[in-house]
Design a protein around this motif. Sequence first.
Motif, PDB file in Angstrom:
ATOM      1  N   ASN A  18      32.840  46.023  43.232  1.00 40.24           N
ATOM      2  CA  ASN A  18      33.386  44.771  43.026  1.00 40.24           C
ATOM      3  C   ASN A  18      32.524  43.556  43.018  1.00 40.24           C
ATOM      4  N   PRO A  19      31.487  43.697  41.968  1.00 42.04           N
ATOM      5  CA  PRO A  19      30.539  42.546  42.049  1.00 42.04           C
ATOM      6  C   PRO A  19      30.937  41.072  42.007  1.00 42.04           C
ATOM      7  N   LEU A  20      32.017  40.914  41.498  1.00 43.12           N
ATOM      8  CA  LEU A  20      32.668  39.785  41.231  1.00 43.12           C
ATOM      9  C   LEU A  20      33.858  39.497  42.432  1.00 43.12           C
ATOM     10  N   GLY A  21      33.913  40.185  43.270  1.00 39.38           N
ATOM     11  CA  GLY A  21      35.112  40.282  44.207  1.00 39.38           C
ATOM     12  C   GLY A  21      36.300  40.697  43.825  1.00 39.38           C
ATOM     13  N   LYS A  22      37.033  40.952  44.433  1.00 40.33           N
ATOM     14  CA  LYS A  22      38.369  41.390  43.873  1.00 40.33           C
ATOM     15  C   LYS A  22      39.185  40.762  42.972  1.00 40.33           C
ATOM     16  N   ARG A  23      39.458  41.327  42.034  1.00 39.92           N
ATOM     17  CA  ARG A  23      40.094  40.543  40.722  1.00 39.92           C
ATOM     18  C   ARG A  23      39.203  39.517  40.111  1.00 39.92           C
ATOM     19  N   GLU A  77      39.067  39.380  36.233  1.00 44.55           N
ATOM     20  CA  GLU A  77      40.118  38.851  35.663  1.00 44.55           C
ATOM     21  C   GLU A  77      39.608  37.315  35.081  1.00 44.55           C
ATOM     22  N   LEU A  78      38.736  36.728  35.435  1.00 46.91           N
ATOM     23  CA  LEU A  78      37.898  35.342  35.021  1.00 46.91           C
ATOM     24  C   LEU A  78      37.321  35.709  33.806  1.00 46.91           C
ATOM     25  N   LEU A 120      32.719  24.999  31.926  1.00 45.25           N
ATOM     26  CA  LEU A 120      33.689  25.759  32.981  1.00 45.25           C
ATOM     27  C   LEU A 120      34.711  26.236  31.880  1.00 45.25           C
ATOM     28  N   ASP A 121      34.880  27.616  32.178  1.00 45.56           N
ATOM     29  CA  ASP A 121      36.054  28.508  31.305  1.00 45.56           C
ATOM     30  C   ASP A 121      36.848  28.789  32.634  1.00 45.56           C
ATOM     31  N   ILE A 122      38.158  28.045  32.238  1.00 45.12           N
ATOM     32  CA  ILE A 122      39.268  27.936  33.244  1.00 45.12           C
ATOM     33  C   ILE A 122      40.235  29.078  32.928  1.00 45.12           C
ATOM     34  N   ALA A 123      40.349  30.200  33.553  1.00 40.28           N
ATOM     35  CA  ALA A 123      41.115  31.247  33.344  1.00 40.28           C
ATOM     36  C   ALA A 123      42.520  31.064  33.997  1.00 40.28           C
ATOM     37  N   PRO A 124      43.642  31.577  33.274  1.00 39.71           N
ATOM     38  CA  PRO A 124      45.225  31.166  33.880  1.00 39.71           C
ATOM     39  C   PRO A 124      45.252  32.322  34.843  1.00 39.71           C
ATOM     40  N   VAL A 125      44.559  32.240  35.922  1.00 37.82           N
ATOM     41  CA  VAL A 125      44.423  33.240  36.911  1.00 37.82           C
ATOM     42  C   VAL A 125      44.460  32.600  38.227  1.00 37.82           C
ATOM     43  N   SER A 150      32.730  30.889  34.756  1.00 38.72           N
ATOM     44  CA  SER A 150      34.252  31.005  34.784  1.00 38.72           C
ATOM     45  C   SER A 150      35.040  30.738  35.915  1.00 38.72           C
ATOM     46  N   MET A 151      36.064  30.121  36.043  1.00 44.76           N
ATOM     47  CA  MET A 151      36.695  29.748  37.205  1.00 44.76           C
ATOM     48  C   MET A 151      38.206  30.054  36.959  1.00 44.76           C
ATOM     49  N   SER A 152      39.013  30.106  38.196  1.00 38.74           N
ATOM     50  CA  SER A 152      40.330  30.327  38.346  1.00 38.74           C
ATOM     51  C   SER A 152      40.825  28.953  38.282  1.00 38.74           C
TER      52      SER A 152
END
Length: 201
Positions: free
Chosen positions: A25-30, A33-34, A159-164, A9-11
Amino acid sequence: MPDTTCHMSMSLDGFVAGPDQSRENPLGKRGLELHGWHIGDPRANDADRTATEWLMRPRGAYIMGRNMYGPIRGEWDADWTGWWGPEPPYHAPVFVLTHYAHDPIQMEGGTTFYFVTDGFDAAYAAALDAADGKGVDIAGGAATVRQALKAGVIDELTLDIAPVLLGSGERMFEGNGSFGFEPVEVLHSPLATHIRYRRIS
């Protein structure tokens, strides 16, 4: 020979994890959301469910970096068996790249974590052998995927591109000069655009 796969998953601005990864926060801050498309957001649709099936399909072995395995840095000074509880979702051998030796850790459900200290190529060779023809998945994180891309071993990349927009964090394509894949399938939802790529032969 079964494919070597990678599913991330990717921003929109190219980050696969947010900044300041930690136990909290194992995936980092925010970074979480991905991943709404596969962790229970009520807006998830059939495209997300199909992409989740892609993500969760069984593989013969997995490779991940130490940062993905856990928050401990340097010497192994704490008892840690991963983020996933007593039965991780892999159900297969998992080879963890690290600079610090550690005995294998056997978990419930068929997952055993092996710790590889002599680099990506050694981990990949071990994973291919352990997979017994059932395929290898490059599970992440960003640095491990970069090594796999540089080595040219990934056959299918999703790739799962999130609208973030995260603004900072861990980039998967940092330092890679060429892509070398072509899109073969695209699925859409309000939570992500799922793009499945195949390596250009």
